[in-house]
Design a protein around this motif. Structure first.
Motif, PDB file in Angstrom:
ATOM      1  N   ASN A   1      -2.857   6.708   6.755  1.00 30.26           N
ATOM      2  CA  ASN A   1      -3.676   5.542   6.446  1.00 30.26           C
ATOM      3  C   ASN A   1      -5.157   5.833   6.687  1.00 30.26           C
ATOM      4  O   ASN A   1      -5.548   6.389   7.706  1.00 30.26           O
ATOM      5  CB  ASN A   1      -3.232   4.373   7.325  1.00 30.26           C
ATOM      6  N   HIS A   2      -5.961   5.448   5.725  1.00 28.26           N
ATOM      7  CA  HIS A   2      -7.420   5.472   5.884  1.00 28.26           C
ATOM      8  C   HIS A   2      -7.864   4.063   5.528  1.00 28.26           C
ATOM      9  O   HIS A   2      -7.581   3.126   6.279  1.00 28.26           O
ATOM     10  CB  HIS A   2      -8.034   6.572   4.984  1.00 28.26           C
ATOM     11  N   HIS A   3      -8.467   3.852   4.374  1.00 30.57           N
ATOM     12  CA  HIS A   3      -8.721   2.504   3.884  1.00 30.57           C
ATOM     13  C   HIS A   3      -7.434   1.948   3.270  1.00 30.57           C
ATOM     14  O   HIS A   3      -6.430   2.655   3.163  1.00 30.57           O
ATOM     15  CB  HIS A   3      -9.829   2.557   2.839  1.00 30.57           C
ATOM     16  N   THR A   4      -7.473   0.687   2.864  1.00 28.11           N
ATOM     17  CA  THR A   4      -6.415   0.128   2.020  1.00 28.11           C
ATOM     18  C   THR A   4      -6.864   0.277   0.574  1.00 28.11           C
ATOM     19  O   THR A   4      -7.888  -0.293   0.183  1.00 28.11           O
ATOM     20  CB  THR A   4      -6.195  -1.365   2.329  1.00 28.11           C
ATOM     21  N   GLU A   5      -6.141   1.075  -0.185  1.00 33.12           N
ATOM     22  CA  GLU A   5      -6.592   1.353  -1.550  1.00 33.12           C
ATOM     23  C   GLU A   5      -6.852   0.050  -2.319  1.00 33.12           C
ATOM     24  O   GLU A   5      -6.073  -0.897  -2.265  1.00 33.12           O
ATOM     25  CB  GLU A   5      -5.548   2.200  -2.290  1.00 33.12           C
ATOM     26  N   ALA A   6      -7.984   0.020  -3.014  1.00 33.76           N
ATOM     27  CA  ALA A   6      -8.355  -1.138  -3.832  1.00 33.76           C
ATOM     28  C   ALA A   6      -7.488  -1.132  -5.082  1.00 33.76           C
ATOM     29  O   ALA A   6      -7.831  -0.558  -6.111  1.00 33.76           O
ATOM     30  CB  ALA A   6      -9.840  -1.056  -4.184  1.00 33.76           C
TER      31      ALA A   6
ATOM     32  N   GLN B   1       0.815  -1.209   0.000  1.00 38.50           N
ATOM     33  CA  GLN B   1       0.000   0.000   0.000  1.00 38.50           C
ATOM     34  C   GLN B   1       0.859   1.275   0.000  1.00 38.50           C
ATOM     35  O   GLN B   1       0.481   2.270  -0.604  1.00 38.50           O
ATOM     36  CB  GLN B   1      -0.867  -0.070   1.267  1.00 38.50           C
TER      37      GLN B   1
ATOM     38  N   ASN C   1     -17.192   7.757   8.126  1.00 41.29           N
ATOM     39  CA  ASN C   1     -15.739   7.595   8.114  1.00 41.29           C
ATOM     40  C   ASN C   1     -15.276   7.230   6.713  1.00 41.29           C
ATOM     41  O   ASN C   1     -14.314   7.783   6.192  1.00 41.29           O
ATOM     42  CB  ASN C   1     -15.324   6.506   9.105  1.00 41.29           C
ATOM     43  N   TYR C   2     -15.986   6.295   6.097  1.00 40.85           N
ATOM     44  CA  TYR C   2     -15.557   5.784   4.787  1.00 40.85           C
ATOM     45  C   TYR C   2     -15.543   6.892   3.744  1.00 40.85           C
ATOM     46  O   TYR C   2     -14.691   6.903   2.860  1.00 40.85           O
ATOM     47  CB  TYR C   2     -16.490   4.653   4.344  1.00 40.85           C
ATOM     48  N   PHE C   3     -16.496   7.802   3.836  1.00 39.19           N
ATOM     49  CA  PHE C   3     -16.641   8.856   2.831  1.00 39.19           C
ATOM     50  C   PHE C   3     -16.108  10.199   3.320  1.00 39.19           C
ATOM     51  O   PHE C   3     -16.473  11.243   2.786  1.00 39.19           O
ATOM     52  CB  PHE C   3     -18.113   8.978   2.431  1.00 39.19           C
TER      53      PHE C   3
ATOM     54  N   MET D   1     -10.086  13.036   5.249  1.00 37.24           N
ATOM     55  CA  MET D   1      -9.235  11.876   5.560  1.00 37.24           C
ATOM     56  C   MET D   1      -8.720  11.204   4.292  1.00 37.24           C
ATOM     57  O   MET D   1      -7.562  10.785   4.219  1.00 37.24           O
ATOM     58  CB  MET D   1     -10.020  10.841   6.363  1.00 37.24           C
TER      59      MET D   1
ATOM     60  N   ASP E   1     -13.280   4.376  -3.362  1.00 40.92           N
ATOM     61  CA  ASP E   1     -13.321   2.926  -3.573  1.00 40.92           C
ATOM     62  C   ASP E   1     -14.732   2.399  -3.380  1.00 40.92           C
ATOM     63  O   ASP E   1     -15.126   2.008  -2.267  1.00 40.92           O
ATOM     64  CB  ASP E   1     -12.364   2.226  -2.599  1.00 40.92           C
TER      65      ASP E   1
END
Lengths: 409, 409
Positions: free
Chosen positions: B259-264, B34, B242-244, B248, B65
């Motif tokens: 770090n936020h999500h793990t990029e797809a 990542q 959080n996701y959107f 962040m 994502d």
């Protein structure tokens, strides 16, 4: 413009890791339409496959189209209404994440904490449940930030006794450690593909118990743009997200086939292949392979004179924390491993930032050769940076080989 | 267990459509980590590529994502606070979706509507802006539910005059119709890959103006689990997802690399290839190819004696609505096309359910052969169902061929 050209990294961090080749191939499959019977057939098949992955008979086992935290947010935001009380036992970064997502959903969040590197006794959780009387208990099974695996087996019974919805995220652990949705009486579970399932990030399987579904269906609405005379009106308070509105998502995956999003077909093919890869090898065999690789890596680390992090009794099979020695520049070691050996190991964040490396043995990379190359390379870069280590040269790789040899007998 | 086995459908509906083969191949690329400099390098490259796709100099041009509506929700939920006033001009299903997402974010939503099949005059929108004085105007450029393309060129100036944030979703239209983020003074745009960009659903590129970013950065928070002494505390009201949480997400795509999500990653490789495919051929050339295929399809439809739907002056290049004749069973026609000819055309929903088919010519399928096979097959199934059509046999395909021939001269 240039074509993609990526170095052949061996990804031995806490995830993402290298994908199984067959999982990558599955994504290159040409599409069919969203409501093609072939497509909806594959959606049904994916539901059936993930029931087996989750060890559940839950009808409502679907994919959320996003990364792992999309699954987390969908489960939480669909269940929680403003003012609802939630208990989150926190033993690492992802506990904090669950708490934060619940707060954003307007819930009153109570956390209990143990130091990073430990897990909870069921008694501690029961005590907190008794005190807080939450609507929902949210806890991760494996927290990669600390490498710890929280035992969940006794929590379901506690939750039933106090009429609490029991939710766990098992992204970091599923596939590499036992997981038993129905026996453990879980009401909701979310996972991702990018750890022991050997896929990329980007799809979040979830499974939901009838109890959970009954709860969220009270908040069922049909989208205005697709409503027609057959659709009954709204009921209950509206879920604050459209994208993560589980009743709507279930209408799309269920017999109604009501349009919501356009299913991310390539990621669905990918999720399907991850499940089949797991089930073809056998869930128990895959867990055993992770246990073996994890044991070998741990033995190697210790034989190199390095200190593993945390309570080893509760370590996930698929990742180990390694205390960075005081006389070593942890980031320089990682840099050399990556740029000269094409091997990635993980760093850390929060209270463990700069204190431990995290070394994973997950999915496709829970393999003997991956373990051996990593230990050899780590020994070499340590020796290069601080001179000969104490103990026998090759002690790390030899210890790992010994674990594999014992297992053969 | 069985390997994936999909029929070779020709997807001539309103999307998803067949992917460019090179886009599919890109997804089969093995991953790197990542935070591998190779990965963050590709993230930066994707930002640069989508600036060109969007026609913008906006630094903040990233992927969300998830499917297209993930991009919509991210843009809206990050900008809107409870009680904020929003104006949504609705000319089809996706206007209703924008309104619904704004409502769920707690906004006070004002809609204006034109009948399905029409678009708005700028004056109508200015009048409403004047009356409502919204914080944000949300409108789709192309609404596949009606096939209409809303002119946006004059709306940016109106929005600036009344200090309104101007947001458009161009999922259905981008690539096949002109789009000019900066010239049109847009503050936020979201798209998907599964229409004229020739990819699968599952990644939502967005671009954000400095004005938009300044607004949402006032609500910037760092996640508890990764906070350390270097990170300043919270400011402004917390974004409900959080996701959107765009501030962040920008910290992850930006130099901070928090770090936020793990990029797809596989979907990122895919989004990259979609952009390169577009830019290699040339944006104007791709739009012209969509215009030509759309004109040929329209001529063919009309030559078959079928009525196109809606105001043709404002039809998207890439999709046409076709009124289902009274003496025809629309679903039976679609069924035969799919199961005997392997060609998918679209149905409709809401007020147009059962009234029109939707036939797309998008991305990889904005091709002469795809147009010709579709028209021939449609003529055959119509003839089979209701006997010889009035007019010359082969009139549809001949009219389409004539459009292509004229274009060659």
């Amino acid at each position: 413009m240039s074509t993609l050209s990526l170095p052949p990294r061996l990804l031995m961090g806490p995830g993402p890791i290298n994908c199984y080749p067959r999982v990558l191939s599955a994504m290159a499959t040409q599409l069919v339409g969203q409501y093609d019977p072939v497509m909806t057939g594959y959606m049904n098949e994916v539901m059936a496959l993930y029931r087996r992955v989750f060890n559940t008979s839950n009808q409502h086992t679907v994919l959320i189209d996003g990364t792992s935290r999309a699954g987390i947010e969908a489960v939480l935001v669909s269940a929680l209404e403003p003012g609802d009380c939630v208990l989150v036992p926190v033993f690492g970064r992802f506990g904090h994440l669950l708490a934060e997502i619940c707060e954003r959903a307007g819930a009153k969040v109570h956390t209990i904490e143990v130091p990073w590197g430990e897990v909870f006794d069921p008694q501690q959780i029961e005590e907190a449940v008794q005190r807080v009387r939450p609507k929902l208990l949210a806890i991760v099974q494996g927290d990669t930030s600390t490498t710890m695996l929280q035992p969940l087996a006794q929590l379901g019974e506690i939750c039933r006794r106090y009429d609490v919805i029991f939710y766990s995220d098992a992204t970091a652990s599923i596939g590499g450690n036992a997981f038993d949705t129905d026996t453990w009486q879980l009401d909701a579970v979310s996972i991702g593909l990018q750890k022991c399932l050997g896929g990329p990030s980007g799809s979040a399987p979830i499974t939901l118990s009838p109890r959970y579904v009954e709860l969220v269906r009270k908040r069922h609405h049909v989208e205005a743009g697709i409503k027609d005379s057959h659709h009954h009106g709204a009921s209950g308070s509206r879920i604050q997200s459209n994208y993560f509105d589980i009743p709507m998502i279930l209408d799309y995956w269920g017999e109604e086939r009501l349009n919501h999003h356009t299913e991310a077909a390539s990621m669905l093919f990918c999720a399907r292949e991850c499940a089949i890869t797991l089930l073809d090898e056998g869930k128990d065999a895959v867990i055993a392979r992770h246990k073996l690789a994890g044991d070998a890596m741990l033995a190697g680390i210790q034989a190199l004179g390095l200190q593993p992090f945390g309570n080893l009794q509760h370590k996930m099979n698929n990742v180990v924390g390694v205390t960075i020695p005081h006389d070593v520049d942890g980031e320089a070691i990682r840099h050399t491993l990556l740029h000269r050996f094409n091997i990635e190991i993980g760093t850390s964040f929060g209270p463990l930032k700069g204190k431990i490396w995290r070394i994973g043995t997950m999915g496709y990379n829970a393999r003997q050769d991956a373990v051996l190359h990593t230990l050899q390379s780590l020994e070499t870069v340590l020796r290069q940076q601080r001179g000969p280590i104490t103990g026998t040269p090759g002690a790390g790789v030899d210890a790992a080989l010994a674990v594999y040899d014992e297992n053969r007998q």
